[in-house]
Design an enzyme around this catalytic site. Structure first.
Site, PDB file in Angstrom:
ATOM      1  N   LYS A  22     -84.025  63.605  33.486  1.00  0.00           N
ATOM      2  CA  LYS A  22     -83.613  65.010  33.338  1.00  0.00           C
ATOM      3  C   LYS A  22     -84.624  65.769  32.478  1.00  0.00           C
ATOM      4  O   LYS A  22     -85.088  66.846  32.836  1.00  0.00           O
ATOM      5  CB  LYS A  22     -82.242  65.075  32.685  1.00  0.00           C
ATOM      6  CG  LYS A  22     -81.874  66.446  32.101  1.00  0.00           C
ATOM      7  CD  LYS A  22     -80.485  66.490  31.546  1.00  0.00           C
ATOM      8  CE  LYS A  22     -80.408  66.398  30.078  1.00  0.00           C
ATOM      9  NZ  LYS A  22     -80.889  67.487  29.258  1.00  0.00           N
ATOM     10  N   ASN A  23     -84.987  65.169  31.330  1.00  0.00           N
ATOM     11  CA  ASN A  23     -85.807  65.914  30.375  1.00  0.00           C
ATOM     12  C   ASN A  23     -87.276  65.981  30.769  1.00  0.00           C
ATOM     13  O   ASN A  23     -88.017  66.802  30.231  1.00  0.00           O
ATOM     14  CB  ASN A  23     -85.615  65.357  28.967  1.00  0.00           C
ATOM     15  CG  ASN A  23     -84.185  65.601  28.489  1.00  0.00           C
ATOM     16  OD1 ASN A  23     -83.484  66.466  29.030  1.00  0.00           O
ATOM     17  ND2 ASN A  23     -83.733  64.829  27.519  1.00  0.00           N
ATOM     18  N   ARG A  93     -81.038  75.089  27.922  1.00  0.00           N
ATOM     19  CA  ARG A  93     -81.907  75.257  26.737  1.00  0.00           C
ATOM     20  C   ARG A  93     -83.368  75.228  27.177  1.00  0.00           C
ATOM     21  O   ARG A  93     -84.189  75.960  26.655  1.00  0.00           O
ATOM     22  CB  ARG A  93     -81.609  74.131  25.754  1.00  0.00           C
ATOM     23  CG  ARG A  93     -82.499  74.149  24.527  1.00  0.00           C
ATOM     24  CD  ARG A  93     -82.085  73.116  23.499  1.00  0.00           C
ATOM     25  NE  ARG A  93     -83.073  72.992  22.455  1.00  0.00           N
ATOM     26  CZ  ARG A  93     -83.198  73.829  21.402  1.00  0.00           C
ATOM     27  NH1 ARG A  93     -82.362  74.843  21.302  1.00  0.00           N
ATOM     28  NH2 ARG A  93     -84.134  73.655  20.502  1.00  0.00           N
ATOM     29  N   CYS A 117     -76.795  72.470  25.443  1.00  0.00           N
ATOM     30  CA  CYS A 117     -75.809  71.710  24.667  1.00  0.00           C
ATOM     31  C   CYS A 117     -75.681  72.275  23.249  1.00  0.00           C
ATOM     32  O   CYS A 117     -76.662  72.549  22.592  1.00  0.00           O
ATOM     33  CB  CYS A 117     -76.203  70.239  24.586  1.00  0.00           C
ATOM     34  SG  CYS A 117     -75.762  69.401  26.085  1.00  0.00           S
ATOM     35  N   ARG A 122     -80.067  74.557  16.705  1.00  0.00           N
ATOM     36  CA  ARG A 122     -81.225  74.071  17.481  1.00  0.00           C
ATOM     37  C   ARG A 122     -82.213  75.229  17.592  1.00  0.00           C
ATOM     38  O   ARG A 122     -82.409  75.815  18.624  1.00  0.00           O
ATOM     39  CB  ARG A 122     -80.781  73.550  18.842  1.00  0.00           C
ATOM     40  CG  ARG A 122     -79.823  72.365  18.732  1.00  0.00           C
ATOM     41  CD  ARG A 122     -79.347  71.904  20.088  1.00  0.00           C
ATOM     42  NE  ARG A 122     -80.394  71.153  20.787  1.00  0.00           N
ATOM     43  CZ  ARG A 122     -80.296  70.844  22.082  1.00  0.00           C
ATOM     44  NH1 ARG A 122     -79.275  71.276  22.799  1.00  0.00           N
ATOM     45  NH2 ARG A 122     -81.259  70.145  22.667  1.00  0.00           N
ATOM     46  N   PRO A 123     -82.846  75.571  16.445  1.00  0.00           N
ATOM     47  CA  PRO A 123     -83.764  76.716  16.422  1.00  0.00           C
ATOM     48  C   PRO A 123     -85.003  76.445  17.256  1.00  0.00           C
ATOM     49  O   PRO A 123     -85.225  75.312  17.713  1.00  0.00           O
ATOM     50  CB  PRO A 123     -84.112  76.844  14.946  1.00  0.00           C
ATOM     51  CG  PRO A 123     -83.881  75.507  14.370  1.00  0.00           C
ATOM     52  CD  PRO A 123     -82.762  74.899  15.166  1.00  0.00           C
ATOM     53  N   ILE A 124     -85.793  77.481  17.444  1.00  0.00           N
ATOM     54  CA  ILE A 124     -87.072  77.273  18.165  1.00  0.00           C
ATOM     55  C   ILE A 124     -88.220  77.835  17.334  1.00  0.00           C
ATOM     56  O   ILE A 124     -89.231  78.294  17.869  1.00  0.00           O
ATOM     57  CB  ILE A 124     -87.028  77.901  19.577  1.00  0.00           C
ATOM     58  CG1 ILE A 124     -86.779  79.407  19.508  1.00  0.00           C
ATOM     59  CG2 ILE A 124     -85.992  77.248  20.464  1.00  0.00           C
ATOM     60  CD1 ILE A 124     -87.089  80.095  20.828  1.00  0.00           C
ATOM     61  N   ASP A 125     -88.099  77.730  16.021  1.00  0.00           N
ATOM     62  CA  ASP A 125     -89.147  78.268  15.142  1.00  0.00           C
ATOM     63  C   ASP A 125     -90.489  77.564  15.326  1.00  0.00           C
ATOM     64  O   ASP A 125     -91.551  78.197  15.216  1.00  0.00           O
ATOM     65  CB  ASP A 125     -88.704  78.219  13.681  1.00  0.00           C
ATOM     66  CG  ASP A 125     -88.187  76.857  13.263  1.00  0.00           C
ATOM     67  OD1 ASP A 125     -87.617  76.151  14.115  1.00  0.00           O
ATOM     68  OD2 ASP A 125     -88.349  76.488  12.100  1.00  0.00           O
ATOM     69  N   ASP A 305     -80.125  60.844  22.072  1.00  0.00           N
ATOM     70  CA  ASP A 305     -79.303  61.118  23.271  1.00  0.00           C
ATOM     71  C   ASP A 305     -78.450  59.924  23.676  1.00  0.00           C
ATOM     72  O   ASP A 305     -77.616  60.038  24.575  1.00  0.00           O
ATOM     73  CB  ASP A 305     -80.195  61.534  24.443  1.00  0.00           C
ATOM     74  CG  ASP A 305     -80.886  62.853  24.168  1.00  0.00           C
ATOM     75  OD1 ASP A 305     -81.897  63.144  24.829  1.00  0.00           O
ATOM     76  OD2 ASP A 305     -80.439  63.575  23.256  1.00  0.00           O
ATOM     77  N   ARG A 397     -74.290  68.194  34.129  1.00  0.00           N
ATOM     78  CA  ARG A 397     -75.606  68.775  33.807  1.00  0.00           C
ATOM     79  C   ARG A 397     -76.672  67.682  33.729  1.00  0.00           C
ATOM     80  O   ARG A 397     -77.859  67.954  33.897  1.00  0.00           O
ATOM     81  CB  ARG A 397     -75.558  69.519  32.465  1.00  0.00           C
ATOM     82  CG  ARG A 397     -74.714  70.774  32.480  1.00  0.00           C
ATOM     83  CD  ARG A 397     -74.841  71.517  31.191  1.00  0.00           C
ATOM     84  NE  ARG A 397     -76.249  71.642  30.831  1.00  0.00           N
ATOM     85  CZ  ARG A 397     -76.672  71.715  29.580  1.00  0.00           C
ATOM     86  NH1 ARG A 397     -75.821  71.676  28.584  1.00  0.00           N
ATOM     87  NH2 ARG A 397     -77.949  71.843  29.306  1.00  0.00           N
TER      88      ARG A 397
END
Ligand code: EPZ
Length: 427
Positions: A22-23, A93, A117, A122-125, A305, A397
């Site tokens: 998936k990832n 995401r 999820c 779950r920042p994206i900095d 996971d 998903r």
């Protein structure tokens, strides 16, 4: 609401094949936006997140069509930098990979803040820091991230944390930046390597993927190409753990055993017999499993996971086990539902202390995210009586044909329509 009914105490035995990762799929599909010609991506898992991403690409002007259930043809020639804030983008995401790909190709991109999820912040900095280092301006407004640059230039980027998403997103932009980009403390997950391999296959010049330092010589002219993605190590680990919790004998096929090393080692530590050959792993549970301590870490450590599924297993093993979650914060939300099944767990921040040996009993439970749902299914496989899992859409998903695969191993599971909860409403 559709739910999964599991009648537990069935010993799983037999052979099961896993689908593509998936990832990896959720990164290679948007990476095709960088291509200079048609790409055909094979071994895709037919899961809801992949279906959402196909819609995202078509709405961006790429012509993305399934040639069969696991093969996608993408023609990125007519792509335009449209803001990816439509529903399909908001659902996943990984839609933030559109930013890196489109920024590199067009010098501008915009996408809705990530969905997906919901466990902890779950920042994206780190993604934003990477884009800015390459010379982009980043603005977040009304739930949309806008990135733009007159010219992207290679940069030396140090990630404070070996973030999978940030490593991939920076790579997607850097392949079209002028000069050398170096990513230090890069994520080493197999799906990061898979994206780098795909990009190199279409003409990029990326070295070091799978190590702490990735070097991208940008500006190469990219072409199209055909690519097959790697097998899903998390799906494989899920079935390995399901075999262990049911005292079973499960042979998982179409995998890369090296990707499973941390999981195989932990199951061996718990007295399972784990045999590997070239592309499969067989797990035989011992009569008496031993408790274990699990610390999630970035690859090649034990994967976060699989933490929820492993927790379900440990609740049934006599003795005290401890789980430390070091990759994400607040990834124990599923534990309340496990406790309703009879598990005895004390959570303190990022640590869960499990008083094992519980005899789990089936009841109505609901998933709060993809792997939380998988944890409850894993517990249901061992529980006395029937477990009914609501919010099954989370599980869909990330797993293709999960109920069929479990049934093929002897599990008693079936998808059912809405069911009256004890308060008379449908869940
Ligand atoms: C990817 O998420 C996976 N998703 C996740 O899998 C997986 O749990 C995670 O990697 C870790 O392996 C996809 O690949 C689509 P991260 P991602 O960037 O990219 C912090 C599943 O079940 N962080 O490595 O979001 C933050 O705390 C899903 O298949 C920042 O602080 O993972 C995050 O929780 C769930 N700032 C942690 O690092 C950032 O900019 C790990 O993030 C980025 C991350």
């Amino acid at each position: 609401m559709e739910h999964l009914a599991i009648t537990g105490m069935q010993r799983l035995a037999g052979h099961v094949s896993v689908n593509g990762a998936k990832n990896a799929a959720l990164a290679v599909i948007p990476a095709a936006l960088c291509a200079g010609g048609v790409c055909v991506i094979d071994n895709l898992p037919m899961i809801d997140d992949v279906k959402s991403y196909i819609d995202v690409l078509n709405r961006l002007g790429a012509r993305a069509e399934l040639l069969d259930n696991h093969t996608l043809r993408v023609d990125p020639v007519h792509v335009a930098p449209v803001t990816a804030d439509f529903d399909s983008a908001k659902k996943i995401r990984a839609s933030y990979y559109v930013l890196g790909a489109m920024l590199g190709r067009f010098g501008e991109a915009a996408a809705a803040l990530p969905g997906g999820c919901n466990f902890g912040a779950r920042p994206i900095d780190f993604h934003i820091k990477g884009f800015e280092a390459l010379g982009a301006e980043v603005i977040v407004e009304h739930g949309v991230i806008y990135v733009r640059a007159d010219e992207l230039k290679g940069a030396h980027i140090y990630l404070d944390f070996a973030s999978v998403g940030a490593t991939i997103n920076i790579m997607l932009a850097a392949v079209n930046a002028k000069g050398l980009t170096v990513i230090e403390n890069a994520a080493k997950e197999p799906h990061v390597v898979d994206v780098a391999n795909f990009l190199n296959y279409i003409g990029a010049n990326i070295r070091g993927a799978g190590t702490n330092t990735i070097r991208i010589n940008g500006g190469e002219r990219l072409r199209g190409g055909d690519y097959t993605i790697i097998p899903d190590m998390i799906e494989a680990g899920t079935f390995m753990i399901a075999g262990a919790i049911t005292g079973g004998d499960v042979h998982v096929h179409n995998i890369i055993p090296k990707h499973m090393e941390s999981v195989s080692a932990k199951l061996r530590e718990m007295n399972c017999v784990v045999d590997e050959d070239e592309d499969s792993i067989r797990v035989r549970a011992a009569e008496l499993l031993s408790p274990a301590n699990v610390k999630t870490q970035v690859y090649p450590g034990f994967p976060t996971d699989l933490q929820p599924q492993m927790c379900a297993l440990l609740t049934t093993v006599q003795g005290t086990s401890i789980i430390r979650e070091t990759v994400t914060d607040n990834r124990f939300q599923y534990i309340g539902e496990l406790e309703r099944m009879g598990a005895r767990i004390h959570v303190d921040g990022r640590q869960a202390v499990i008083d094992g040996g519980a005899v789990l009993s089936g009841t109505d439970v609901s998933a709060s995210d993809l792997r939380a749902g998988m944890s409850l299914i894993t517990a249901g496989l061992a529980a006395v009586g029937e477990t009914r899992l609501a919010n099954l859409h989370y599980v869909d998903r990330g797993y293709e044909d999960l109920d069929e695969k479990l049934r093929s191993l002897g599990a008693c599971v079936e998808r059912r329509g809405a069911v009256k909860s004890d308060v008379g409403s449908y869940i």
